[in-house]
Every structure is written in C-alpha cells, then in structure tokens.
Write an enzyme that holds these catalytic residues in place. Structure first.
Site, PDB file in Angstrom:
ATOM      1  N   ARG A 196      61.421  56.339  28.584  1.00  0.00           N
ATOM      2  CA  ARG A 196      59.999  56.129  28.078  1.00  0.00           C
ATOM      3  C   ARG A 196      59.209  55.137  28.661  1.00  0.00           C
ATOM      4  O   ARG A 196      58.244  54.945  29.260  1.00  0.00           O
ATOM      5  CB  ARG A 196      60.069  55.979  26.542  1.00  0.00           C
ATOM      6  CG  ARG A 196      60.400  57.173  25.780  1.00  0.00           C
ATOM      7  CD  ARG A 196      60.924  56.962  24.571  1.00  0.00           C
ATOM      8  NE  ARG A 196      59.823  56.181  23.628  1.00  0.00           N
ATOM      9  CZ  ARG A 196      60.191  55.601  22.236  1.00  0.00           C
ATOM     10  NH1 ARG A 196      61.367  55.647  21.790  1.00  0.00           N
ATOM     11  NH2 ARG A 196      59.332  55.022  21.611  1.00  0.00           N
ATOM     12  N   ARG A 250      63.958  48.897  15.636  1.00  0.00           N
ATOM     13  CA  ARG A 250      63.012  49.784  14.769  1.00  0.00           C
ATOM     14  C   ARG A 250      63.770  51.216  14.580  1.00  0.00           C
ATOM     15  O   ARG A 250      63.769  51.793  13.622  1.00  0.00           O
ATOM     16  CB  ARG A 250      61.808  50.262  15.600  1.00  0.00           C
ATOM     17  CG  ARG A 250      60.908  51.224  14.796  1.00  0.00           C
ATOM     18  CD  ARG A 250      59.636  51.378  15.772  1.00  0.00           C
ATOM     19  NE  ARG A 250      59.616  52.228  16.955  1.00  0.00           N
ATOM     20  CZ  ARG A 250      58.576  52.495  17.832  1.00  0.00           C
ATOM     21  NH1 ARG A 250      57.302  51.815  17.715  1.00  0.00           N
ATOM     22  NH2 ARG A 250      58.908  53.228  18.724  1.00  0.00           N
ATOM     23  N   ARG A 256      63.552  57.832  14.253  1.00  0.00           N
ATOM     24  CA  ARG A 256      63.368  58.677  15.216  1.00  0.00           C
ATOM     25  C   ARG A 256      64.295  58.758  16.177  1.00  0.00           C
ATOM     26  O   ARG A 256      64.966  57.652  16.603  1.00  0.00           O
ATOM     27  CB  ARG A 256      62.011  57.834  16.010  1.00  0.00           C
ATOM     28  CG  ARG A 256      60.731  57.921  15.246  1.00  0.00           C
ATOM     29  CD  ARG A 256      59.737  57.286  15.791  1.00  0.00           C
ATOM     30  NE  ARG A 256      59.497  57.348  17.162  1.00  0.00           N
ATOM     31  CZ  ARG A 256      58.507  56.912  17.805  1.00  0.00           C
ATOM     32  NH1 ARG A 256      57.726  55.933  17.479  1.00  0.00           N
ATOM     33  NH2 ARG A 256      58.550  56.873  19.367  1.00  0.00           N
ATOM     34  N   ARG A 282      47.411  58.643  27.944  1.00  0.00           N
ATOM     35  CA  ARG A 282      48.722  58.214  28.548  1.00  0.00           C
ATOM     36  C   ARG A 282      48.697  58.662  30.016  1.00  0.00           C
ATOM     37  O   ARG A 282      49.792  58.380  30.553  1.00  0.00           O
ATOM     38  CB  ARG A 282      50.221  58.838  27.844  1.00  0.00           C
ATOM     39  CG  ARG A 282      50.594  58.121  26.841  1.00  0.00           C
ATOM     40  CD  ARG A 282      51.786  58.931  26.012  1.00  0.00           C
ATOM     41  NE  ARG A 282      52.677  58.132  25.460  1.00  0.00           N
ATOM     42  CZ  ARG A 282      52.808  57.816  24.512  1.00  0.00           C
ATOM     43  NH1 ARG A 282      51.950  57.712  23.567  1.00  0.00           N
ATOM     44  NH2 ARG A 282      54.019  57.191  24.015  1.00  0.00           N
ATOM     45  N   LYS A 297      51.465  48.614  18.977  1.00  0.00           N
ATOM     46  CA  LYS A 297      50.372  49.331  18.820  1.00  0.00           C
ATOM     47  C   LYS A 297      50.105  49.921  17.642  1.00  0.00           C
ATOM     48  O   LYS A 297      48.951  49.671  16.771  1.00  0.00           O
ATOM     49  CB  LYS A 297      50.091  50.436  19.899  1.00  0.00           C
ATOM     50  CG  LYS A 297      50.256  50.065  21.187  1.00  0.00           C
ATOM     51  CD  LYS A 297      50.094  51.076  22.170  1.00  0.00           C
ATOM     52  CE  LYS A 297      51.111  52.393  22.108  1.00  0.00           C
ATOM     53  NZ  LYS A 297      52.529  51.887  22.779  1.00  0.00           N
TER      54      LYS A 297
HETATM   55  N1  UDP Z   1      54.132  61.517  23.253  1.00  0.00           N
HETATM   56  C1  UDP Z   1      53.313  62.186  24.153  1.00  0.00           C
HETATM   57  N2  UDP Z   1      52.029  61.946  24.189  1.00  0.00           N
HETATM   58  C2  UDP Z   1      51.382  61.315  23.523  1.00  0.00           C
HETATM   59  C3  UDP Z   1      52.048  60.567  22.312  1.00  0.00           C
HETATM   60  C4  UDP Z   1      53.378  60.739  22.381  1.00  0.00           C
HETATM   61  O1  UDP Z   1      53.982  62.944  25.001  1.00  0.00           O
HETATM   62  O2  UDP Z   1      50.003  61.243  23.579  1.00  0.00           O
HETATM   63  C5  UDP Z   1      55.564  61.558  23.169  1.00  0.00           C
HETATM   64  C6  UDP Z   1      56.329  60.949  24.128  1.00  0.00           C
HETATM   65  O3  UDP Z   1      57.637  61.907  24.582  1.00  0.00           O
HETATM   66  C7  UDP Z   1      56.650  59.816  23.547  1.00  0.00           C
HETATM   67  C8  UDP Z   1      56.811  60.008  22.073  1.00  0.00           C
HETATM   68  O4  UDP Z   1      55.913  61.037  21.851  1.00  0.00           O
HETATM   69  O5  UDP Z   1      57.741  59.066  23.937  1.00  0.00           O
HETATM   70  C9  UDP Z   1      56.625  58.832  21.162  1.00  0.00           C
HETATM   71  O6  UDP Z   1      55.331  58.357  21.111  1.00  0.00           O
HETATM   72  P1  UDP Z   1      54.981  57.101  20.292  1.00  0.00           P
HETATM   73  O7  UDP Z   1      53.373  56.871  20.862  1.00  0.00           O
HETATM   74  O8  UDP Z   1      54.963  57.626  18.894  1.00  0.00           O
HETATM   75  O9  UDP Z   1      55.948  56.216  20.705  1.00  0.00           O
HETATM   76  P2  UDP Z   1      55.539  54.595  21.068  1.00  0.00           P
HETATM   77  O10 UDP Z   1      55.432  54.629  22.460  1.00  0.00           O
HETATM   78  O11 UDP Z   1      54.628  54.055  20.332  1.00  0.00           O
HETATM   79  O12 UDP Z   1      57.000  53.993  20.743  1.00  0.00           O
HETATM   80 MG    MG Z   2      53.388  54.168  18.487  1.00  0.00          MG
END
Ligand code: UDP
Ligand code: MG
Length: 208
Positions: free
Chosen positions: A163, A145, A151, A106, A31
C-alpha cells in the site's frame, strides 16, 4: 455589496461558497481521525472511499466483491469504479455545504475526474491538505490499528508495504497536481491528535 457578488456568482453558475477539501497522505497518516474533527468544525460531509468500499464488502454487493479483489492485495480499485461510487455519494447529499474527500483522489485521472465533476457544479477544490508521516511510523500505526480494525489489509506487513509502494507510485503525484494549482498544503502529521487538528484547522481557515 455581498448581494451583488452573490447575484453575479449565480448568473455565472459559480458556487464557490461550497467547500471542497481533500485530506491527503499515506495510509495510516490519520486522515480518518482528522476528517472527523474537520466535520465537527466546518460541518462538511465526510467521504472516505475506503470506508465506502468496506461497506460494500460488508454487504457482499457486486461492487464489494469487485473491490475486494484489489483491496486484499493492497492494490488500487480501478478508477472508473471508484469515480462512479464517489459521484453517487456526492449526488446523495444535495444538502451538503461541502465535502471532505478522504483517501480520494488516489490517481491523477481520479483528480481530473473530481475537478471536472466539481466544475460541472460551478465548484472547485479549495485545498488539499497533506499529512506527512514517515514510513516506519506508518507501518507501526497500521499494525496496531489492525489489532482492532477488523481489516485484513491492516494485519499483514507485506500488504501494508505494498500500500505504501502504491501510494508513492500512483498517489503522491496528486499532491503535485494540486500544487501546480497552488492548492496543496503540507501538515506535519506527527504529534497529538489535538495538535494536528489545530494545525489543520488553521490551514483550512486560510483557504475557505
Ligand atoms: N482503495 C482504493 N481506492 C480508494 C480507496 C481505497 O483502491 O479510493 C482501496 C485500496 O486497496 C486501499 C484500501 O482500499 O489499500 C484501503 O483504503 P483506505 O483509504 O481505507 O486505507 P488507508 O489508506 O486510509 O489506510
Ligand atoms: Mg483511511
């Protein structure tokens, strides 16, 4: 003719010339990378709620401290916190001709809040574009990554798996929410960055 249309829209408080796009997909589906490409192509403002949280955490703000408790476990930050932060970010860009929401909404309540906020501005979501990538590929991508992202949530396979679980449990249904509005489009997320970018561009072009 366009002037009449524009005048009617103005009267009705409709501002559909604004473009609002959701970039959707599991963690590690590309994304962030693809959002940058869309920004170049369509001149939109990119909002990644994950990046916003990391910025707050980096500055050790009260919001950052709060978010960290969830993020380090791969859980979701509560909706009220995330929605408030998103609102602030949108309000900070009155000049924008539109937005790309990356990693938001989300949950269904977040989607409802986003639709409500946009409706209040005479706007709406144009489309949700979902990058599809299978679980094995996702774990591989996030671990690699993690070697450079700095991270903590990218380094631990258990957190990554959590996740993915949270995505399936709480987030995937956001696709259906926009699908019932005829706004959801699936995009194959495997391939070169350029290939996926052109698939996405073509899909976005049909909705804006
Ligand atoms: N997160 C959340 N709400 C959001 C965005 C992120 O709770 O709207 C938290 C959640 O713990 C997630 C972490 O931040 O696992 C990393 O999010 P990011 O979108 O950066 O990770 P990606 O899913 O793109 O790897
Ligand atoms: Mg992201």
């Amino acid at each position: 003719m366009m002037n009449i249309v524009a005048a009617i829209k103005k009267l009705l408080g409709i501002n559909r010339d604004m473009i609002n796009i959701i970039l959707f997909g599991p963690p590690g589906s590309g994304k962030g990378t693809q959002a940058k490409k869309l920004v170049e192509k369509f001149g939109l403002v990119h909002i990644s709620t994950g990046d916003l949280f990391r910025h707050e955490m980096g500055n050790d703000t009260p919001l950052g401290k709060q978010a960290k408790e969830y993020i380090k476990k791969g859980e979701l930050v509560p909706d009220s916190v995330t929605i408030g932060m998103l609102n602030n970010k949108v309000n900070a860009h009155p000049e924008a001709k539109g937005f790309i929401y990356d990693g938001f909404p989300r949950t269904i309540p977040q989607a409802e809040a986003l639709d409500e906020m946009l409706a209040g501005r005479g706007q709406a979501i144009n489309g949700l574009f979902a990058l599809t990538v299978d679980d094995n590929e996702i774990v591989k991508r996030i671990l690699s990554r993690g070697e450079t992202s700095g991270r903590a949530d990218d380094l631990d396979e258990e957190i990554i798996k959590n996740r993915i679980e949270v995505y399936k449990e709480n987030t995937l249904e956001v696709y259906d929410y926009y699908n019932t509005q005829d706004k959801a489009v699936s995009i194959e997320g495997l391939g070169s960055i350029e290939e996926i970018a052109s698939r996405l561009q073509a899909a976005v072009n049909t909705t804006v």
